[in-house]
Scaffold this active site. Structure first.
Site, mmCIF file in Angstrom:
data_model
loop_
_atom_site.group_PDB
_atom_site.id
_atom_site.type_symbol
_atom_site.label_atom_id
_atom_site.label_comp_id
_atom_site.label_asym_id
_atom_site.label_seq_id
_atom_site.Cartn_x
_atom_site.Cartn_y
_atom_site.Cartn_z
ATOM 1 N N ALA A 69 26.577 -19.512 -8.386
ATOM 2 C CA ALA A 69 25.231 -19.975 -8.065
ATOM 3 C C ALA A 69 25.245 -20.407 -6.605
ATOM 4 O O ALA A 69 26.313 -20.630 -6.014
ATOM 5 C CB ALA A 69 24.847 -21.133 -8.974
ATOM 6 N N GLY A 127 29.007 -19.052 -11.499
ATOM 7 C CA GLY A 127 27.848 -18.443 -12.144
ATOM 8 C C GLY A 127 27.930 -16.922 -12.165
ATOM 9 O O GLY A 127 27.357 -16.286 -13.047
ATOM 10 N N GLU A 186 34.278 -24.266 -10.429
ATOM 11 C CA GLU A 186 33.354 -25.399 -10.289
ATOM 12 C C GLU A 186 34.078 -26.731 -10.169
ATOM 13 O O GLU A 186 33.581 -27.672 -9.557
ATOM 14 C CB GLU A 186 32.391 -25.446 -11.489
ATOM 15 C CG GLU A 186 31.361 -24.320 -11.527
ATOM 16 C CD GLU A 186 31.852 -23.069 -12.247
ATOM 17 O OE1 GLU A 186 33.080 -22.923 -12.450
ATOM 18 O OE2 GLU A 186 31.003 -22.238 -12.599
HETATM 19 N N1 DAK Z 1 26.811 -20.274 -2.648
HETATM 20 C C1 DAK Z 1 26.296 -20.173 -1.413
HETATM 21 N N2 DAK Z 1 26.906 -19.496 -0.409
HETATM 22 C C2 DAK Z 1 28.084 -18.909 -0.656
HETATM 23 C C3 DAK Z 1 28.699 -18.996 -1.930
HETATM 24 C C4 DAK Z 1 28.008 -19.698 -2.973
HETATM 25 N N3 DAK Z 1 28.454 -19.778 -4.239
HETATM 26 N N4 DAK Z 1 29.875 -18.329 -1.877
HETATM 27 C C5 DAK Z 1 29.980 -17.852 -0.618
HETATM 28 N N5 DAK Z 1 28.909 -18.202 0.123
HETATM 29 C C6 DAK Z 1 28.644 -17.899 1.518
HETATM 30 C C7 DAK Z 1 29.517 -18.746 2.445
HETATM 31 O O1 DAK Z 1 28.963 -20.010 2.628
HETATM 32 C C8 DAK Z 1 29.499 -17.889 3.696
HETATM 33 O O2 DAK Z 1 28.269 -18.120 4.349
HETATM 34 P P1 DAK Z 1 28.221 -18.445 5.956
HETATM 35 O O3 DAK Z 1 29.110 -19.603 6.136
HETATM 36 O O4 DAK Z 1 28.757 -17.167 6.556
HETATM 37 O O5 DAK Z 1 26.777 -18.687 6.202
HETATM 38 C C9 DAK Z 1 29.492 -16.466 3.157
HETATM 39 O O6 DAK Z 1 29.026 -16.560 1.804
HETATM 40 C C10 DAK Z 1 30.870 -15.829 3.133
HETATM 41 O O7 DAK Z 1 31.751 -16.707 2.449
HETATM 42 P P2 DAK Z 1 33.154 -17.179 3.076
HETATM 43 O O8 DAK Z 1 33.071 -17.237 4.559
HETATM 44 O O9 DAK Z 1 33.534 -18.421 2.351
HETATM 45 O O10 DAK Z 1 34.060 -15.945 2.674
HETATM 46 P P3 DAK Z 1 35.622 -15.958 2.323
HETATM 47 O O11 DAK Z 1 36.006 -14.528 2.170
HETATM 48 O O12 DAK Z 1 36.383 -16.806 3.273
HETATM 49 O O13 DAK Z 1 35.711 -16.682 0.889
HETATM 50 C C11 DAK Z 1 35.049 -17.093 -1.407
HETATM 51 C C12 DAK Z 1 35.135 -16.082 -0.223
HETATM 52 C C13 DAK Z 1 34.298 -16.418 -2.535
HETATM 53 C C14 DAK Z 1 36.498 -17.410 -1.880
HETATM 54 C C15 DAK Z 1 34.365 -18.391 -0.927
HETATM 55 O O14 DAK Z 1 33.133 -18.030 -0.320
HETATM 56 C C16 DAK Z 1 34.079 -19.352 -2.042
HETATM 57 O O15 DAK Z 1 34.976 -20.074 -2.496
HETATM 58 N N6 DAK Z 1 32.793 -19.378 -2.467
HETATM 59 C C17 DAK Z 1 32.365 -20.360 -3.462
HETATM 60 C C18 DAK Z 1 32.825 -19.974 -4.849
HETATM 61 C C19 DAK Z 1 32.397 -21.020 -5.858
HETATM 62 O O16 DAK Z 1 32.758 -22.192 -5.809
HETATM 63 N N7 DAK Z 1 31.577 -20.601 -6.817
HETATM 64 C C20 DAK Z 1 31.055 -21.473 -7.867
HETATM 65 C C21 DAK Z 1 29.761 -22.079 -7.392
HETATM 66 S S1 DAK Z 1 29.043 -23.217 -8.566
HETATM 67 C C22 DAK Z 1 23.496 -23.393 -13.868
HETATM 68 C C23 DAK Z 1 23.548 -22.099 -13.415
HETATM 69 C C24 DAK Z 1 24.638 -21.674 -12.693
HETATM 70 C C25 DAK Z 1 25.658 -22.559 -12.376
HETATM 71 C C26 DAK Z 1 25.613 -23.817 -12.858
HETATM 72 C C27 DAK Z 1 24.535 -24.254 -13.606
HETATM 73 N N8 DAK Z 1 22.344 -23.875 -14.613
HETATM 74 C C28 DAK Z 1 21.129 -23.122 -14.485
HETATM 75 C C29 DAK Z 1 22.440 -25.066 -15.351
HETATM 76 C C30 DAK Z 1 26.747 -22.083 -11.551
HETATM 77 C C31 DAK Z 1 27.390 -22.864 -10.655
HETATM 78 C C32 DAK Z 1 28.281 -22.226 -9.685
HETATM 79 O O17 DAK Z 1 28.445 -21.032 -9.665
#
Ligand code: DAK
Length: 265
Positions: free
Chosen positions: A73, A116, A139
Site C-alpha cells: 500500500a 499489500g 509491515e
Molecule cells: N509506498 C509508497 N512508495 C513506495 C513504496 C510504498 N509501499 N515502495 C516503494 N516506494 C517508492 C519509494 O519511496 C521510491 O520513491 P522516490 O523516493 O523515488 O520518490 C520508489 O518507490 C522506488 O523505491 P526505492 O528507491 O526504495 O527502491 P529500492 O529498489 O531501493 O527498494 C523496495 C525497493 C521495494 C525494497 C523498497 O522500496 C521498499 O522497502 N518499499 C516498501 C515496502 C513495504 O514496506 N511495503 C509494505 C507497505 S505497508 C489496508 C490495506 C493495505 C495495507 C494495509 C491495510 N487496509 C485497507 C486496512 C497494506 C500495507 C502495506 O502494504
C-alpha cells in the site's frame, strides 16, 4: 496479448487490454513501484467488476512490471493517518469489492510483491511468478502488521512456521521458496514469463465458464467449512453443472474425439 491497444477501462495508473477471452490488468505506477494508492485500487476494482460482467471475458490476469508487481500500500499516503482516518477512508472496502469477482483472477508476479502487494496477489484465485519475484510482509518494519489479509491468507498458504517467520522478521522470500511452500503454483524465467502466463490464461479461458466458477467456489469452500460441509457444497455444484449446455458439449466432444466448444451456458 499485451500489444493490444488500451481498453476504455484504463486509467493513468492501470492499463487494461483484452484478447482471446483474457483481460490483462496491468498496475502502472512505475515511480512508486506500483504502490497501491486508493485511486489505483479504485481503478482496479472498477475494471475487474466491469470485466466480470462481460461475457467475452473468461479470465483476468493481474500483472505489474518486471521490477514490481506491487511494493505494498502507499506508505506516503498512510504515514500521518490516525485510526479515525483509516476507518473513515474505509479503503478496505475496495479490497472487499475485489472478492466479488466471479471469474478466475490470476496474479502474475514479477519483481517486488510486498505488503499489500502480496495480500492482493494472495486474494486472487491463482498465483504464478517470474523467477525474479520477491514476496514479503514487511509491515513489521513500519511498526504495524499486515492489514489486508496477510496474517490469514499467508498462513493458510504456507503454514504457521514460515508465515510467522516472514511476518515477525519482515524476511522476504524468493520465487523458488514461494513455490516450495505452496504460495505460488508455477515459476517461469522472466524472459518467457508473460508468454507463459498468456498461455496459461488462454488455457483456462477455453474451459467452460460455469465449471470454472463452480470449481473456484468449491476450492474456496475448503478454507471456510468443515470437510463434510465442503464435500456437500462440491457435490451440489457438481450435480448442478449437469444442467448446463457446456456439460453436454464437453462430454459429447469427448465421445466424438473433438475439442469442446464451450459457450458459457
Ligand atoms: N509506498 C509508497 N512508495 C513506495 C513504496 C510504498 N509501499 N515502495 C516503494 N516506494 C517508492 C519509494 O519511496 C521510491 O520513491 P522516490 O523516493 O523515488 O520518490 C520508489 O518507490 C522506488 O523505491 P526505492 O528507491 O526504495 O527502491 P529500492 O529498489 O531501493 O527498494 C523496495 C525497493 C521495494 C525494497 C523498497 O522500496 C521498499 O522497502 N518499499 C516498501 C515496502 C513495504 O514496506 N511495503 C509494505 C507497505 S505497508 C489496508 C490495506 C493495505 C495495507 C494495509 C491495510 N487496509 C485497507 C486496512 C497494506 C500495507 C502495506 O502494504
Amino acid at each position: 496479448m499485451t500489444t493490444q491497444s488500451p481498453d476504455v477501462l484504463s486509467t493513468d495508473e492501470l492499463i487494461v487490454t483484452r484478447a482471446d477471452g483474457v483481460a490483462w490488468l496491468r498496475l502502472n505506477r512505475p515511480k512508486a513501484l506500483n504502490a497501491l494508492s486508493p485511486s489505483l485500487m479504485t481503478a482496479l476494482t472498477d475494471a475487474a467488476l466491469a470485466l466480470d460482467a462481460d461475457p467475452d471475458v473468461r479470465v483476468m490476469v493481474l500483472i505489474g512490471s518486471e521490477r514490481a508487481f506491487a511494493a505494498g500500500a502507499d506508505i506516503k499516503e498512510m504515514a500521518e493517518a490516525s485510526p479515525v482516518d483509516m476507518l473513515t477512508r474505509d479503503t478496505i472496502a475496495l479490497w472487499d469489492r475485489l472478492r466479488r469477482v466471479r471469474k478466475p483472477l490470476l496474479a502474475a508476479v514479477s519483481g517486488f510483491c510486498l505488503g499489500g502487494g502480496c495480500e492482493l496477489a494472495m486474494a486472487c484465485d491463482l498465483l504464478v511468478a517470474a523467477d525474479n519475484a520477491v514476496f514479503g510482509q514487511p509491515e513489521i518494519n513500519l511498526g504495524v502488521i499486515p492489514g489486508a489479509g496477510g496474517t490469514q491468507r499467508l498462513t493458510r498458504a504456507v503454514g504457521k512456521a514460515l508465515a510467522m517467520d516472514m511476518i515477525l522478521t519482515g524476511r522476504q522470500i524468493s520465487a523458488q521458496e514461494a513455490l516450495a511452500h505452496g504460495l505460488v503454483s508455477r515459476v517461469w524465467p522472466l524472459e518467457v514469463f508473460e508468454e507463459e502466463v498468456g498461455e496459461m490464461a488462454r488455457a483456462i479461458a477455453a474451459k467452460a465458464p460455469m465449471a470454472l466458477r463452480m470449481a473456484t467456489e468449491s476450492v474456496d469452500k475448503a478454507f471456510e467449512t468443515s470437510l463434510a460441509e465442503g464435500l456437500d457444497a462440491e457435490r451440489q455444484r457438481f450435480y448442478g453443472l449437469f444442467a448446463t449446455e457446456d456439460q453436454k458439449e464437453g462430454m459429447k466432444a469427448f465421445v466424438e474425439k473433438r475439442p469442446a466448444r464451450f459457450i458459457g451456458r
